[in-house]
Design an enzyme around this catalytic site. Structure first.
Site, PDB file in Angstrom:
ATOM      1  CE  LYS A  70      -2.000   1.690   3.796  1.00  0.00           C
ATOM      2  NZ  LYS A  70      -1.760   3.165   3.837  1.00  0.00           N
ATOM      3  CG  ASP A 101      -4.999   4.250   1.718  1.00  0.00           C
ATOM      4  OD1 ASP A 101      -6.182   4.559   1.505  1.00  0.00           O
ATOM      5  OD2 ASP A 101      -4.490   4.177   2.857  1.00  0.00           O
ATOM      6  CE  LYS A 146      -7.674   6.313   4.327  1.00  0.00           C
ATOM      7  NZ  LYS A 146      -6.211   6.165   4.163  1.00  0.00           N
ATOM      8  CG  ASP A 167     -12.821  17.804  -4.206  1.00  0.00           C
ATOM      9  OD1 ASP A 167     -13.750  18.594  -4.442  1.00  0.00           O
ATOM     10  OD2 ASP A 167     -11.658  18.165  -3.921  1.00  0.00           O
ATOM     11  CB  THR A 227      -9.624   0.876  11.638  1.00  0.00           C
ATOM     12  OG1 THR A 227      -8.395   1.359  11.084  1.00  0.00           O
ATOM     13  CG2 THR A 227     -10.292  -0.056  10.647  1.00  0.00           C
ATOM     14  N   GLY A 244       0.460  -2.723   8.835  1.00  0.00           N
ATOM     15  CA  GLY A 244       1.537  -1.757   8.831  1.00  0.00           C
ATOM     16  C   GLY A 244       2.614  -2.079   9.825  1.00  0.00           C
ATOM     17  NE  ARG A 245       1.449   1.941  13.520  1.00  0.00           N
ATOM     18  CZ  ARG A 245       0.664   2.871  14.064  1.00  0.00           C
ATOM     19  NH1 ARG A 245       1.175   3.758  14.886  1.00  0.00           N
ATOM     20  NH2 ARG A 245      -0.626   2.903  13.788  1.00  0.00           N
TER      21      ARG A 245
END
Length: 232
Positions: free
Chosen positions: A32, A59, A61, A64, A119, A210-211
């Site tokens: 990502k 990603d 997002k 508009d 989240t 991720g982490r």
């Protein structure tokens, strides 16, 4: 498409990203690229990772007015990513415009999904900050149904909401789920979280990690652990 683990490469530079991915040897995990990395390095980062053989979830997002999202998606379409997203809160019309902009003349396009509720958002914050008084599962399910009506492929949601989304929208409708941590990891800034194994049981199609991988002492081992728990 089968289940897969997407690694969130939330790094501030191309150098750090490549140094991280070099630890995977010949493996080319699905990655990502989020706002931090994309704004730092731009489309060149996407092209570099595509040339290396990675699948990419871009990603950004988008949220508009419909015409702006359509034009932006038409630009992103040329990057040949595998997945990208908009905010479901932008309305069905905006999502339809994004889908139109992303679709090539031959009808092909990347997967397009929509963010329901982040989240990191709790029931309390949704009520107090956003003035949304319905419960989280109902809100996420409603946004998912709007996303399906707009013709998109799925949504971003917590694994906890995957069962309700699939019940409402069908098993073929994708749930891409961040907020995934190993049981022995910190939650960080996430509120609605599960382990990879729990996400699998709940029916997630993709997990975004991720982490738990990027901060691990041995990232490849952490990635393979995710694969074992979620895919194998």
């Amino acid at each position: 498409m089968g289940k897969d683990v997407i690694i969130a490469c939330d790094f501030p530079s191309a150098d750090e990203t490549m140094a991280f991915l070099d630890k995977f040897g010949d493996r080319r995990p699905f990655v990502k690229i989020g706002m931090e990395l994309y704004y730092a390095e731009g489309p060149a980062m996407v092209r570099t990772l595509k040339e290396r053989g990675h699948k990419i979830f871009l990603d950004l997002k988008l949220h508009d007015i419909p015409n702006t999202v359509k034009k932006a998606m038409n630009v992103l379409m040329k990057l040949d990513v595998d997945m990208c997203n908009v905010h479901a809160g932008g309305t069905i019309k905006m999502m339809e415009a994004g889908l139109e902009g992303l679709t090539r003349e031959d009808g092909s396009r990347p997967l397009l999904i929509a963010v329901t509720q982040l989240t990191s958002t709790t029931q309390e914050r949704m009520k107090e900050d956003l003035l949304i008084n319905e419960d989280m599962e109902k809100v996420v399910s409603h946004y998912a149904l709007n996303t399906k009506k707009a013709g998109l492929d799925g949504v971003v949601c917590s694994p906890l909401e995957s069962p309700a989304v699939h019940t409402l929208c069908g098993e073929e409708f994708l749930t891409v789920t961040p907020g995934v941590r190993f049981a022995d990891d910190s939650k960080g800034d996430q509120a609605r979280v599960t382990t990879p194994a729990q996400a699998r049981e709940l029916g997630s199609d993709y997990i975004v990690v991720g982490r738990s991988i990027t901060s691990a002492a041995a990232p490849l081992e952490a990635y393979e652990r995710c694969i074992r728990e979620f895919v194998d």
